[in-house]
Write a protein that holds these residues in place. Structure first.
Motif, PDB file in Angstrom:
ATOM      1  N   THR A 209      24.349  18.927  -0.526  1.00 38.92           N
ATOM      2  CA  THR A 209      25.568  19.338  -0.384  1.00 38.92           C
ATOM      3  C   THR A 209      26.625  19.139  -1.722  1.00 38.92           C
ATOM      4  OG1 THR A 209      24.474  19.054   1.842  1.00 38.92           O
ATOM      5  CG2 THR A 209      27.036  18.964   1.464  1.00 38.92           C
ATOM      6  N   PRO A 210      27.637  19.431  -2.171  1.00 44.05           N
ATOM      7  CA  PRO A 210      28.644  18.986  -2.657  1.00 44.05           C
ATOM      8  C   PRO A 210      28.595  17.793  -2.790  1.00 44.05           C
ATOM      9  CG  PRO A 210      29.552  20.530  -2.110  1.00 44.05           C
ATOM     10  CD  PRO A 210      28.258  20.664  -1.443  1.00 44.05           C
ATOM     11  N   THR A 211      28.256  16.780  -3.871  1.00 42.26           N
ATOM     12  CA  THR A 211      28.215  15.131  -3.907  1.00 42.26           C
ATOM     13  C   THR A 211      29.357  14.459  -5.149  1.00 42.26           C
ATOM     14  OG1 THR A 211      26.357  15.365  -2.680  1.00 42.26           O
ATOM     15  CG2 THR A 211      26.955  12.662  -4.165  1.00 42.26           C
ATOM     16  N   ARG A 212      30.002  14.305  -4.704  1.00 38.32           N
ATOM     17  CA  ARG A 212      30.839  13.050  -5.751  1.00 38.32           C
ATOM     18  C   ARG A 212      30.088  12.545  -6.941  1.00 38.32           C
ATOM     19  NH1 ARG A 212      36.702  13.305  -7.185  1.00 38.32           N
ATOM     20  NH2 ARG A 212      37.067  13.773  -5.290  1.00 38.32           N
ATOM     21  N   LEU A 213      29.752  12.333  -7.874  1.00 43.26           N
ATOM     22  CA  LEU A 213      29.253  11.493  -8.563  1.00 43.26           C
ATOM     23  C   LEU A 213      30.375  10.221  -9.520  1.00 43.26           C
ATOM     24  CD1 LEU A 213      26.923  13.889 -10.919  1.00 43.26           C
ATOM     25  CD2 LEU A 213      26.199  12.696  -8.497  1.00 43.26           C
ATOM     26  N   PRO A 214      29.737   9.531  -9.721  1.00 39.30           N
ATOM     27  CA  PRO A 214      30.583   8.184  -9.823  1.00 39.30           C
ATOM     28  C   PRO A 214      31.650   8.557 -11.383  1.00 39.30           C
ATOM     29  CG  PRO A 214      27.792   7.266 -10.049  1.00 39.30           C
ATOM     30  CD  PRO A 214      28.196   8.631  -9.656  1.00 39.30           C
ATOM     31  N   SER A 215      32.634   8.439 -11.900  1.00 42.67           N
ATOM     32  CA  SER A 215      32.834   8.820 -13.306  1.00 42.67           C
ATOM     33  C   SER A 215      32.205   7.671 -14.162  1.00 42.67           C
ATOM     34  CB  SER A 215      34.858   7.806 -12.842  1.00 42.67           C
ATOM     35  OG  SER A 215      35.342   8.359 -14.244  1.00 42.67           O
ATOM     36  N   LEU A 216      32.553   8.255 -15.646  1.00 42.75           N
ATOM     37  CA  LEU A 216      31.272   7.840 -16.908  1.00 42.75           C
ATOM     38  C   LEU A 216      32.504   7.434 -17.486  1.00 42.75           C
ATOM     39  CD1 LEU A 216      29.027  10.444 -17.360  1.00 42.75           C
ATOM     40  CD2 LEU A 216      28.482   7.566 -16.349  1.00 42.75           C
ATOM     41  N   PHE A 217      33.778   7.539 -16.912  1.00 48.93           N
ATOM     42  CA  PHE A 217      34.971   7.208 -17.972  1.00 48.93           C
ATOM     43  C   PHE A 217      35.942   6.377 -17.614  1.00 48.93           C
ATOM     44  CE2 PHE A 217      33.931  12.306 -17.704  1.00 48.93           C
ATOM     45  CZ  PHE A 217      33.612  12.109 -18.698  1.00 48.93           C
ATOM     46  N   GLY A 218      35.723   5.253 -17.210  1.00 49.43           N
ATOM     47  CA  GLY A 218      36.488   4.270 -16.945  1.00 49.43           C
ATOM     48  C   GLY A 218      36.857   3.800 -15.509  1.00 49.43           C
ATOM     49  N   GLY A 219      36.246   5.043 -14.961  1.00 48.25           N
ATOM     50  CA  GLY A 219      36.829   5.187 -13.600  1.00 48.25           C
ATOM     51  C   GLY A 219      37.654   6.282 -13.260  1.00 48.25           C
ATOM     52  N   GLU A 220      38.342   6.720 -14.356  1.00 55.74           N
ATOM     53  CA  GLU A 220      39.516   7.630 -14.292  1.00 55.74           C
ATOM     54  C   GLU A 220      38.337   9.321 -14.662  1.00 55.74           C
ATOM     55  OE1 GLU A 220      42.230   7.395 -14.630  1.00 55.74           O
ATOM     56  OE2 GLU A 220      43.035   5.748 -14.993  1.00 55.74           O
ATOM     57  N   ARG A 221      39.531   9.969 -13.842  1.00 59.00           N
ATOM     58  CA  ARG A 221      38.793  11.224 -13.926  1.00 59.00           C
ATOM     59  C   ARG A 221      38.536  12.327 -15.025  1.00 59.00           C
ATOM     60  NH1 ARG A 221      42.881  15.060 -12.606  1.00 59.00           N
ATOM     61  NH2 ARG A 221      44.285  14.445 -11.575  1.00 59.00           N
ATOM     62  N   ALA A 222      37.957  13.191 -15.713  1.00 53.98           N
ATOM     63  CA  ALA A 222      38.886  13.415 -16.956  1.00 53.98           C
ATOM     64  C   ALA A 222      39.259  15.293 -16.614  1.00 53.98           C
ATOM     65  CB  ALA A 222      37.249  14.452 -17.166  1.00 53.98           C
ATOM     66  N   ILE A 223      40.576  14.784 -17.634  1.00 53.19           N
ATOM     67  CA  ILE A 223      41.377  15.998 -16.986  1.00 53.19           C
ATOM     68  C   ILE A 223      41.198  17.279 -18.373  1.00 53.19           C
ATOM     69  CG2 ILE A 223      42.994  14.678 -15.464  1.00 53.19           C
ATOM     70  CD1 ILE A 223      44.655  15.081 -18.257  1.00 53.19           C
ATOM     71  N   GLY A 224      40.261  16.685 -19.062  1.00 52.21           N
ATOM     72  CA  GLY A 224      40.045  18.056 -20.750  1.00 52.21           C
ATOM     73  C   GLY A 224      39.060  17.511 -20.913  1.00 52.21           C
ATOM     74  N   VAL A 225      38.038  18.557 -21.197  1.00 50.34           N
ATOM     75  CA  VAL A 225      36.685  19.208 -22.267  1.00 50.34           C
ATOM     76  C   VAL A 225      37.075  19.675 -23.589  1.00 50.34           C
ATOM     77  CG1 VAL A 225      35.314  18.019 -19.983  1.00 50.34           C
ATOM     78  CG2 VAL A 225      35.473  20.351 -20.446  1.00 50.34           C
ATOM     79  N   ALA A 226      35.519  19.161 -24.718  1.00 50.28           N
ATOM     80  CA  ALA A 226      35.891  20.227 -25.557  1.00 50.28           C
ATOM     81  C   ALA A 226      34.408  20.094 -26.107  1.00 50.28           C
ATOM     82  CB  ALA A 226      36.971  20.236 -26.834  1.00 50.28           C
ATOM     83  N   ALA A 227      33.597  20.981 -27.153  1.00 54.32           N
ATOM     84  CA  ALA A 227      32.234  20.384 -26.962  1.00 54.32           C
ATOM     85  C   ALA A 227      32.290  21.336 -27.898  1.00 54.32           C
ATOM     86  CB  ALA A 227      31.546  20.698 -25.763  1.00 54.32           C
ATOM     87  N   SER A 228      30.869  21.256 -29.028  1.00 53.25           N
ATOM     88  CA  SER A 228      30.234  21.874 -30.108  1.00 53.25           C
ATOM     89  C   SER A 228      28.959  22.522 -29.749  1.00 53.25           C
ATOM     90  CB  SER A 228      30.088  20.657 -31.090  1.00 53.25           C
ATOM     91  OG  SER A 228      29.436  19.791 -31.378  1.00 53.25           O
ATOM     92  N   GLY A 229      27.753  22.263 -30.003  1.00 52.64           N
ATOM     93  CA  GLY A 229      26.665  22.400 -30.275  1.00 52.64           C
ATOM     94  C   GLY A 229      26.058  20.919 -30.318  1.00 52.64           C
ATOM     95  N   LEU A 230      27.042  20.193 -30.314  1.00 48.35           N
ATOM     96  CA  LEU A 230      26.064  18.871 -30.527  1.00 48.35           C
ATOM     97  C   LEU A 230      26.802  17.533 -30.456  1.00 48.35           C
ATOM     98  CD1 LEU A 230      24.675  18.603 -34.712  1.00 48.35           C
ATOM     99  CD2 LEU A 230      23.156  19.410 -32.526  1.00 48.35           C
ATOM    100  N   PHE A 231      28.319  17.652 -29.675  1.00 42.77           N
ATOM    101  CA  PHE A 231      28.820  16.908 -29.261  1.00 42.77           C
ATOM    102  C   PHE A 231      29.829  17.255 -28.410  1.00 42.77           C
ATOM    103  CE2 PHE A 231      31.219  18.092 -32.811  1.00 42.77           C
ATOM    104  CZ  PHE A 231      32.786  17.794 -32.737  1.00 42.77           C
ATOM    105  N   SER A 232      30.335  16.494 -27.347  1.00 45.27           N
ATOM    106  CA  SER A 232      31.139  16.005 -26.417  1.00 45.27           C
ATOM    107  C   SER A 232      32.529  15.212 -26.144  1.00 45.27           C
ATOM    108  CB  SER A 232      30.739  16.443 -24.649  1.00 45.27           C
ATOM    109  OG  SER A 232      29.866  17.819 -25.121  1.00 45.27           O
ATOM    110  N   LEU A 233      33.730  15.919 -25.710  1.00 41.27           N
ATOM    111  CA  LEU A 233      34.746  15.522 -25.954  1.00 41.27           C
ATOM    112  C   LEU A 233      35.415  15.065 -24.334  1.00 41.27           C
ATOM    113  CD1 LEU A 233      36.808  16.161 -29.250  1.00 41.27           C
ATOM    114  CD2 LEU A 233      35.008  14.217 -28.622  1.00 41.27           C
ATOM    115  N   ALA A 234      35.917  14.013 -23.500  1.00 41.88           N
ATOM    116  CA  ALA A 234      36.781  14.058 -22.524  1.00 41.88           C
ATOM    117  C   ALA A 234      37.768  13.183 -22.856  1.00 41.88           C
ATOM    118  CB  ALA A 234      35.684  14.251 -21.630  1.00 41.88           C
ATOM    119  N   LEU A 235      38.730  14.331 -22.055  1.00 41.38           N
ATOM    120  CA  LEU A 235      40.620  13.425 -21.784  1.00 41.38           C
ATOM    121  C   LEU A 235      40.022  13.155 -20.673  1.00 41.38           C
ATOM    122  CD1 LEU A 235      42.733  12.247 -23.369  1.00 41.38           C
ATOM    123  CD2 LEU A 235      43.888  15.208 -22.938  1.00 41.38           C
ATOM    124  N   SER A 236      40.536  12.109 -20.086  1.00 42.25           N
ATOM    125  CA  SER A 236      40.180  11.175 -19.251  1.00 42.25           C
ATOM    126  C   SER A 236      41.632  11.320 -18.293  1.00 42.25           C
ATOM    127  CB  SER A 236      40.273   9.894 -19.008  1.00 42.25           C
ATOM    128  OG  SER A 236      40.202   8.735 -19.999  1.00 42.25           O
TER     129      SER A 236
END
Length: 81
Positions: free
Chosen positions: A3-30
């Motif tokens: 069943t789909p399960t909501r995981l706790p936020s890794l971004f200070g309790g905020e939800r991610a609204i944007g992401v970007a990634a390369s082959g070696l690192f990732s960014l998330a906008l909360s």
């Protein structure tokens, strides 16, 4: 999981609204406009003032007091507006 399960936020309790990634690192906008990064920090692409590897999302403190609205990432670069 069956069943789909909501995981706790890794971004200070905020939800991610944007992401970007390369082959070696990732960014998330909360939702609060903060920018988070993790992965390989070579060439300073994570924005923490060093080249350390970050295993978990870490807030980029250089943007404290500013609202980021867009992010982009690629081979050896990261970009925020």
């Amino acid at each position: 999981l069956k069943t789909p399960t909501r995981l706790p936020s890794l971004f200070g309790g905020e939800r991610a609204i944007g992401v970007a990634a390369s082959g070696l690192f990732s960014l998330a906008l909360s939702a609060d406009g903060a920018l988070w990064s993790w992965g390989c920090g070579g060439q300073g692409v994570l924005g923490h003032g060093d080249e350390q590897y970050q295993l978990l999302p870490t807030k980029i403190e250089a943007f404290a007091g500013h609202r980021v609205v867009a992010v982009s990432a690629g081979d050896g670069y990261s970009f925020a507006i």
